[in-house]
Design an enzyme around this catalytic site. Structure first.
Site, PDB file in Angstrom:
ATOM      1  CD  GLU D  84     -35.696  22.794   3.623  1.00  0.00           C
ATOM      2  OE1 GLU D  84     -34.787  23.075   2.818  1.00  0.00           O
ATOM      3  OE2 GLU D  84     -35.566  22.953   4.858  1.00  0.00           O
ATOM      4  CG  HIS D 153     -39.800  30.594  11.819  1.00  0.00           C
ATOM      5  ND1 HIS D 153     -38.747  31.280  11.272  1.00  0.00           N
ATOM      6  CD2 HIS D 153     -39.293  29.408  12.258  1.00  0.00           C
ATOM      7  CE1 HIS D 153     -37.645  30.556  11.402  1.00  0.00           C
ATOM      8  NE2 HIS D 153     -37.950  29.420  11.980  1.00  0.00           N
TER       9      HIS D 153
HETATM   10  C1  LIG Z   1     -34.334  26.542   4.372  1.00  0.00           C
HETATM   11  C2  LIG Z   1     -34.500  26.249   5.826  1.00  0.00           C
HETATM   12  N1  LIG Z   1     -34.944  25.044   6.212  1.00  0.00           N
HETATM   13  C3  LIG Z   1     -35.123  24.755   7.518  1.00  0.00           C
HETATM   14  C4  LIG Z   1     -34.862  25.690   8.489  1.00  0.00           C
HETATM   15  C5  LIG Z   1     -35.120  25.356   9.973  1.00  0.00           C
HETATM   16  N2  LIG Z   1     -33.856  25.344  10.729  1.00  0.00           N
HETATM   17  C6  LIG Z   1     -33.480  26.407  11.480  1.00  0.00           C
HETATM   18  S1  LIG Z   1     -31.963  26.172  12.133  1.00  0.00           S
HETATM   19  C7  LIG Z   1     -31.797  24.643  11.446  1.00  0.00           C
HETATM   20  C8  LIG Z   1     -30.548  23.851  11.655  1.00  0.00           C
HETATM   21  C9  LIG Z   1     -29.362  24.569  11.066  1.00  0.00           C
HETATM   22  O1  LIG Z   1     -28.175  23.944  11.472  1.00  0.00           O
HETATM   23  P1  LIG Z   1     -26.766  24.557  11.073  1.00  0.00           P
HETATM   24  O2  LIG Z   1     -26.797  25.009   9.645  1.00  0.00           O
HETATM   25  O3  LIG Z   1     -25.737  23.577  11.446  1.00  0.00           O
HETATM   26  O4  LIG Z   1     -26.630  25.881  11.937  1.00  0.00           O
HETATM   27  P2  LIG Z   1     -26.543  25.959  13.539  1.00  0.00           P
HETATM   28  O5  LIG Z   1     -27.960  26.003  14.042  1.00  0.00           O
HETATM   29  O6  LIG Z   1     -25.805  24.763  14.025  1.00  0.00           O
HETATM   30  O7  LIG Z   1     -25.816  27.235  13.833  1.00  0.00           O
HETATM   31  C10 LIG Z   1     -32.935  24.321  10.704  1.00  0.00           C
HETATM   32  C11 LIG Z   1     -33.125  23.044   9.982  1.00  0.00           C
HETATM   33  C12 LIG Z   1     -34.393  26.948   8.054  1.00  0.00           C
HETATM   34  N3  LIG Z   1     -34.099  27.927   8.939  1.00  0.00           N
HETATM   35  N4  LIG Z   1     -34.220  27.199   6.733  1.00  0.00           N
END
Ligand SMILES: Cc1ncc(C[n+]2csc(CCOP(=O)(O)OP(=O)(O)O)c2C)c(N)n1
Ligand SMILES: Cc1ncc(C[n+]2csc(CCOP(=O)(O)OP(=O)(O)O)c2C)c(N)n1
Ligand SMILES: [Mg+2]
Ligand SMILES: [Mg+2]
Lengths: 358, 348, 358, 348
Positions: D84, D153
């Site tokens: 972000e 959220h």
């Molecule tokens: C700081 C932040 N930005 C955005 C999000 C929204 N978000 C939730 S899961 C996700 C993707 C995360 O992917 P990854 O780190 O690969 O974990 P996975 O879901 O594959 O286990 C995002 C962008 C968040 N939870 N926290």
């Protein structure tokens, strides 16, 4: 491993005027490996004169705290010379003189340190973003600007200066990763002067060189001697060329040492050994470069003396112009914050837009 | 609210006339009081650790931790790399390990990179773990203008933290309060945002109170009694308000000056008690006006003392504009004159 | 280069009870290279049963959106087995079942997904930090916890799980750098399942493997097959051992694929090819590991069927216990936020501490 | 303040009774209105670019950018890594390059990691460059509770941005406002924090107004006229207030509902005009109470309309506690009943 001077053609389109130095020196340089060394030298001399005058102005109370870059002239001048005039430079506070190399009046640059908003300038006029105070936060700006220019069909490159301390901030990581994913034309130029205020590099990172971070982003990384302007020029020119050709970002680490205090208020004797500083002071870039130019017969000692005197007196004159700059007015507190300010401005306790009670 | 006993009536002269040697416990500057409080807590509790940028070797850019690394070692007075989110997050983890971290954020604006850690974790971890894990961390934030500092070194972000649930926000306005409130903050089981008025670090002197017995929460304190109007303020603006009260006294207006000390939770009782008596109120702070602490004070009055008011609640605040380059800061900062004008408006 | 199974002694002190599985399987395993493979297998089976039941509970509306970890059981089980019971695990939402391996009741873990504060638990009871929602923000917690324990004379290690998407956040960088500077006993365990919601790894970073980031922090980095529990165990056990011996942090990348949707609400068909998913589904870790155990005569097919049935019915029962959990009360909104709450709570429009106007 | 013409009296029934097909321009949901506004601006101005997490292939987790990457390409609808601060900072750089970036922050709480970039740069860059560089960026932030979402959220951080100088903060409460206000925001030369009430994304339908001619700043809008009390609100709480007004009407109380729409700058004129007429005021929002927008509204009234008040200014707000796990959110969120009770208190 540290990389020394390596041959690369400069594609700089910058005019001598843009460098803001008057021509001088007897010999002419057809350019060692395409580098106009006399021009490079004059830029360094100008930076040195600016820096020493600024330190004096601070001692005399004509400006406030000032972050000297004494010893970092080679990095800044060689980089400014290695890019094209249309390329943008994203600066930290310690590169506050870089816009001067592109025509900003020294007194306007110094005005920043007396807390004068008249120091603010139009970045597009000098292709320099304003000096950035929060560490590493200007690195994402360089990425966005570079992607934006590419989207508009431009082939400009962004060079972002940051320090060893700034490298520990999350924004440095996010910017380098984003740039590599978007293949943005950006050169991340780390001035590793081994100090972040009182924090030594050994306490800032657990690696010998920050250029080792580049591989983790799939970009080239190189460390060069930051006191060798030709080495810096070569590395930056290569990285800029690569970026311009659409091959993505690079990381260049210019290894040096912060010879001066963090800023005029700082007392380095509290945290480091003067002997170590003395060692590095001997290696300072300008004297060393001048010796090369003398050896190659491009200069004689008189040229050198005269050039420093000319630069010093130009800065002395700029100092007087600074004193003559009119102080800002109260209205300027809200000026330029918003293109469409609310009716009630200047806000605070002013009820401007609000009609009095019946 | 049970709380620290008010350190008593105190007007500007009392805060400034005493002049003595640096370090003299009988007369110390505010920054020396901070240093002394940290030293006392480090000595009293092995779980207390300090972390931040440049706090060790040089004792911080303001020398608020001078001498502490030499005395307590590099493991308890930790110099960190330049990574505010990282070391504030580390402080959260230290709380999980049972430590009581005191973090120095070098300047007000450098709390912003740690904002996510503060809002999402420091403020919510106790709640998220059903009360099983305490977050007894203190974030020390030198704040405010008036020091001829560079851009982004003069912000007043306290209201941002007041709006974030789960944080206690306090700020002293004198060396003695700085000492007792900081010792209280280090012992308090909840996260405390300890806002230090950097403009007052060396401008005022006071004495160190006998070891406090911290309990409850800091309460507001009447630093000058009066009957015609209540001037509510805190931190760096308190001396300004005391000066204005002094001027007003000369014009026959008796102004009471209330130093909030705790910005969240607000000592509503103290505000309402004073305003119901004086029936007039002016709120003063240098932070931007919109949604500032002054707005909260005015709103509390508008909800609970509206029928007691004989005049408008007037706010004197910073502009809703960036803190200016320092050549202009004296015009930005509330000064006694602006406070006097506001009081006259409130008395209309 | 990907690293497969490599021999390392486990120093796990965890008791079978702690794993929360009943003993079973006919053969006994004196431990291939010190690893109790039957125990490891049972942990994986338990995780699978938990995950499949949770997906069912969501379909039935008994819980809300749920982030399935189907296919990531080997990474989670092998890591839980490779550490000591006193070591702490710092989790992201996709490791929501890991505390169950350490004794948390499945229904309490599931309660989180029905928005029930009764899902909150005491981290010290299970040596698991609560699942972290903001990406990578729990990595600095692991560093601080590890440094804190060392300061108190402990020799515990922290393992922090994060994803390929989380690796792009500034906090991931700040945590790894801080850990390496402080030589903190932390293992950074990246589950690279190649997806961050709809964002493929190729769009997340410009490198083949995130383990390449380790060198930039002066720490070891390795990539292992995340579907091979023995490989994960070996890599994690080695990193944990190194950390415990005071030799600092490591980065382990467990390479796999997010076979399921990001969460139950997500529709992966919008952004990826089902054929690719099918390929990876064939490689899923449990069936593969069971084949090894069958070949080595540690299990017969009946053991396998029975173990899955046992685990499934245990989870079914937990599902019923979830339905029986009392709903939270309004007072719980302010409960546990502060040890010393203000008199006026519950705040909002309540004038509690404030006396009415005369 | 010149501004967008108020989209007119609108009560809850008018906002909900229309039911039609998805995408039907005559009747769209709020999230469809956002999508349509972005599509119109992308088509109208090549300098407009979108960036954020998952906004391309799937059109964002809320589908607010559905179909836009297909139509405008990956260079103008940019899927970013999860960073972000990085992509909000990149948006600042894009403004320097003359673009008009529209950034989607996936959820309210994920604006916190970008806080430093927003406060230090997006809000100050124009000032720092003597007005030479405009920052016409829009940060779209789906905010608020009521969607049974996971922890972090459902936050409502709007007041934080109102306290930060240099940002314009607006929030719509209907599909038609969402469309016209977002089109205005994209064209506005200053940075706009565009708070989208995610609870209303699909719960209400409305029509897309004819292409607006954006100018000035959005003004507050009387969405239901009344004479006995003014209920000031915005965004997701507006339907709640309209419902309460409906209930109050049945009890013989005529409540006026004012939708602020712009949270900074505040339309003080509209607030004061209404309150001076009704002489009573209740402010409603779901964000925490302390230093919230409700405090600012109450403070403006306490300073400029105190003699017009016949009752206390009552605030209905979220708790000064973390937004709860969703099983409890219906108790946390202001509901019509709490608004009615507050109105009765204001009428006392
Ligand atoms: C700081 C932040 N930005 C955005 C999000 C929204 N978000 C939730 S899961 C996700 C993707 C995360 O992917 P990854 O780190 O690969 O974990 P996975 O879901 O594959 O286990 C995002 C962008 C968040 N939870 N926290
Ligand atoms: C985000 C942020 N945190 C802290 C500071 C305070 N600070 C100013 S300079 C500095 C050290 C920076 O060191 P380095 O990046 O190496 O640059 P140098 O001063 O050596 O040129 C620090 C910590 C800051 N400016 N920004
Ligand atoms: Mg440095
Ligand atoms: Mg992933």
């Amino acid at each position: 491993a540290m990389i020394g001077s390596a041959g690369v053609e400069s594609d700089s389109q910058a005019s001598p005027e843009a460098a803001g130095t008057r021509s001088g020196g007897t010999g002419t340089d057809q350019g060692e490996r395409g580098v106009d060394r006399l021009r490079l030298w004059k830029m360094m001399v100008q930076l040195r004169a600016y820096d020493e005058r600024a330190t004096l102005l601070q001692r005399q109370g004509r400006i406030g705290a000032y972050p000297t870059f004494w010893g970092e002239e080679a990095i800044q001048a060689a980089t400014a010379l290695a890019v094209r005039d249309a390329d943008w430079l994203f600066l930290s506070y310690r590169q506050n003189a870089v816009p001067v190399l592109r025509g900003l009046a020294p007194e306007q640059a110094w005005a920043y340190f007396r807390g004068d908003p008249h120091s603010f300038f139009d970045p597009s006029q000098f292709r320099c973003a304003p000096q950035c105070v929060p560490l590493a936060t200007h690195l994402p700006h360089a990425v966005g600007w570079a992607v934006g220019r590419r989207l508009q069909g431009g082939d400009e490159v962004a060079v972002a200066f940051f320090g060893d301390g700034a490298s520990s901030e999350g924004d440095a990581h996010e910017a380098m990763n984003l740039a590599s994913v978007l293949r943005a034309p950006v050169v991340f130029l780390c001035t590793n002067n081994q100090w972040a205020i009182s924090t030594p590099f050994s306490r800032q990172a657990a690696v010998d060189h920050l250029s080792t971070r580049a591989a983790g982003y799939g970009m080239p990384g190189v460390t060069v001697d930051g006191y060798d302007p030709m080495a810096v020029f070569a590395a930056v020119a290569e990285a800029v060329d690569r970026a311009r050709k659409g091959r993505g970002p690079s990381l260049v680490e210019a290894w040096c040492y912060r010879i001066g205090p963090h800023a005029t208020a700082d007392d380095p004797s509290l945290y480091r050994d003067e002997a170590e500083v003395a060692l590095w002071r001997q290696r300072e870039p300008i004297g060393r470069f001048e010796q090369h130019l003398l050896d190659d017969g491009l200069l004689d000692t008189q040229d050198i003396t005269e050039a420093h005197e000319r630069a010093a007196s130009a800065m002395r004159a700029a100092g007087h112009r600074l004193d003559g700059m009119p102080p800002p007015t109260g209205e300027e507190m809200t000026a330029n914050v918003l293109a469409v300010p609310p009716a009630s401005w200047p806000g605070s306790s002013a009820p401007a837009s609000v009609t009095a009670e019946p | 609210m049970a709380g620290i006993v008010c350190s008593g009536i105190r007007d500007r002269r009392a805060m400034t006339t005493v002049v003595a040697e640096k370090g003299d416990a009988e007369s110390v500057t505010l920054v020396q009081a901070v240093d002394a409080a940290l030293e006392a807590e480090l000595a009293a509790d092995p779980r207390v650790v300090l972390l931040g940028e440049d706090i060790g070797r040089i004792g911080g850019v303001f020398r608020a931790t001078a001498g502490l690394q030499v005395r307590f070692g590099e493991d308890r007075v930790i110099d960190t790399p330049a990574c505010e989110a990282g070391f504030v997050g580390a402080a959260v983890g230290m709380c999980l390990a049972g430590l009581r971290p005191v973090v120095e954020l070098q300047f007000d604006s450098f709390s912003y990179p740690a904002f996510e850690q503060i809002v999402c974790h420091l403020a919510r971890y106790r709640w998220r773990t059903a009360g099983a894990t305490e977050m007894p961390a203190v974030l020390r934030i030198p704040y405010g203008g008036g020091t001829h500092a560079p851009e982004l070194h003069s912000d007043s972000p306290e209201a941002l933290f007041c709006h974030v649930p789960g944080l206690v926000v306090v700020t002293p306005s004198s060396p003695s309060d700085a000492y007792s409130m900081l010792r209280w903050a280090v012992r308090h089981p909840d996260p405390v945002i300890f806002m230090e008025p950097k403009r007052l670090y060396r401008s005022t002197r006071g004495t160190l109170p006998a070891d406090p017995e911290p309990e409850g929460l800091p309460r507001a304190c009447v630093v000058r009694p009066g009957k015609d109007v209540t001037i509510v303020s805190y931190g760096p603006s308190v001396p300004t308000c005391l000066e204005a009260a002094h001027v007003l006294a000369g014009r026959g207006t008796s102004a009471e000056v209330l130093d909030l000390r705790a910005l969240w939770p607000l000592d509503e009782e103290a505000i309402l008690t004073s305003v119901r008596r004086t029936r007039r109120c002016v709120v003063v702070h240098e932070a931007p006006r919109s949604c500032g602490v002054g707005a909260e004070v005015a709103a509390v009055i508008a909800q609970h003392a509206v029928f007691s008011l004989d005049g408008p609640v007037v706010r004197v605040a910073g502009l809703d504009a960036p803190f200016p380059m320092f050549m202009l800061e004296s015009r930005y900062l509330p000064d006694p004159e602006r406070v006097v004008v506001a009081v006259e408006e409130a008395l209309r």
